[in-house]
Design a protein around this motif. Structure first.
Motif, mmCIF file in Angstrom:
data_model
loop_
_atom_site.group_PDB
_atom_site.id
_atom_site.type_symbol
_atom_site.label_atom_id
_atom_site.label_comp_id
_atom_site.label_asym_id
_atom_site.label_seq_id
_atom_site.Cartn_x
_atom_site.Cartn_y
_atom_site.Cartn_z
ATOM 1 N N ALA A 52 0.343 5.445 0.135
ATOM 2 C CA ALA A 52 -0.585 6.562 0.303
ATOM 3 C C ALA A 52 -0.223 7.681 -0.660
ATOM 4 O O ALA A 52 0.955 7.939 -0.916
ATOM 5 C CB ALA A 52 -0.545 7.070 1.732
ATOM 6 N N GLY A 53 -1.249 8.337 -1.179
ATOM 7 C CA GLY A 53 -1.040 9.476 -2.065
ATOM 8 C C GLY A 53 -0.516 10.678 -1.294
ATOM 9 O O GLY A 53 -0.395 10.651 -0.067
ATOM 10 N N ASN A 54 -0.222 11.733 -2.008
ATOM 11 C CA ASN A 54 0.330 12.949 -1.395
ATOM 12 C C ASN A 54 -0.556 13.512 -0.307
ATOM 13 O O ASN A 54 -0.066 14.025 0.693
ATOM 14 C CB ASN A 54 0.582 14.019 -2.461
ATOM 15 N N ASP A 55 -1.872 13.425 -0.481
ATOM 16 C CA ASP A 55 -2.774 13.973 0.530
ATOM 17 C C ASP A 55 -3.163 12.933 1.588
ATOM 18 O O ASP A 55 -3.941 13.223 2.486
ATOM 19 C CB ASP A 55 -4.020 14.565 -0.122
ATOM 20 N N SER A 56 -2.644 11.737 1.478
ATOM 21 C CA SER A 56 -2.846 10.628 2.431
ATOM 22 C C SER A 56 -4.288 10.150 2.532
ATOM 23 O O SER A 56 -4.616 9.373 3.413
ATOM 24 C CB SER A 56 -2.335 11.011 3.824
ATOM 25 N N THR A 57 -5.176 10.625 1.660
ATOM 26 C CA THR A 57 -6.562 10.161 1.724
ATOM 27 C C THR A 57 -6.809 8.989 0.779
ATOM 28 O O THR A 57 -7.765 8.255 0.955
ATOM 29 C CB THR A 57 -7.553 11.289 1.376
ATOM 30 N N VAL A 58 -5.950 8.819 -0.216
ATOM 31 C CA VAL A 58 -6.107 7.731 -1.177
ATOM 32 C C VAL A 58 -4.897 6.809 -1.081
ATOM 33 O O VAL A 58 -3.761 7.260 -1.164
ATOM 34 C CB VAL A 58 -6.229 8.281 -2.619
ATOM 35 N N THR A 59 -5.161 5.521 -0.875
ATOM 36 C CA THR A 59 -4.093 4.523 -0.846
ATOM 37 C C THR A 59 -4.230 3.662 -2.090
ATOM 38 O O THR A 59 -5.317 3.205 -2.424
ATOM 39 C CB THR A 59 -4.184 3.657 0.420
ATOM 40 N N ARG A 60 -3.113 3.458 -2.769
ATOM 41 C CA ARG A 60 -3.066 2.599 -3.958
ATOM 42 C C ARG A 60 -2.176 1.403 -3.630
ATOM 43 O O ARG A 60 -1.325 1.484 -2.754
ATOM 44 C CB ARG A 60 -2.553 3.395 -5.143
ATOM 45 N N TYR A 61 -2.381 0.297 -4.350
ATOM 46 C CA TYR A 61 -1.700 -0.956 -4.044
ATOM 47 C C TYR A 61 -0.853 -1.389 -5.230
ATOM 48 O O TYR A 61 -1.380 -1.629 -6.311
ATOM 49 C CB TYR A 61 -2.731 -2.025 -3.658
ATOM 50 N N PRO B 144 0.837 -1.202 0.000
ATOM 51 C CA PRO B 144 0.000 0.000 0.000
ATOM 52 C C PRO B 144 0.874 1.255 0.000
ATOM 53 O O PRO B 144 1.849 1.340 0.742
ATOM 54 C CB PRO B 144 -0.796 -0.110 1.299
#
Length: 108
Positions: free
Chosen positions: A42-51, A40
């Motif tokens: 986390a994106g720059n804003d930490s609200t979206v996690t990509r795998y 996992p």
């Protein structure tokens, strides 16, 4: 972790060739849903996690930027060592190296 994990099936998207040194071809994929073998990030804003995962044995038919497909895969520590993959990163974080078993039309 055992040498060979259980097999999973998931939808993935091809991202690019992996930026690492290896004796085998390694590709980056993004898994469309969380998976215990994926890493996992986390994106720059930490609200979206990509795998993400680094994949061994992906067929040439899926090596097209943005192509989505289904695949069966597992993690194999012995195979990872055999591929002689040195420290690899996806952006600025290490990701797990997995082995593609098969590309499918969908997951069962």
């Amino acid at each position: 972790m055992d040498e060979h994990s259980k097999t999973f099936c998931a939808q993935a998207k091809f991202v690019r060739r992996y930026h690492c040194t290896s004796s085998e071809s390694v590709q980056v994929v993004e898994l469309m849903l969380p998976n215990p073998l994926a890493t996992p990030i986390a994106g720059n804003d930490s609200t979206v996690t990509r795998y993400f995962a680094a994949m061994l044995d992906l067929p040439d038919s899926v090596l097209v930027a943005g192509k989505t497909f289904y695949m069966q895969f597992h993690r194999d520590k012995a195979r990872e060592k055999k591929a002689n993959v040195l420290y690899c990163t996806m952006e600025f974080a290490p990701v797990n190296i997995l082995v593609c078993e098969n590309v499918l039309q969908s997951c069962p």
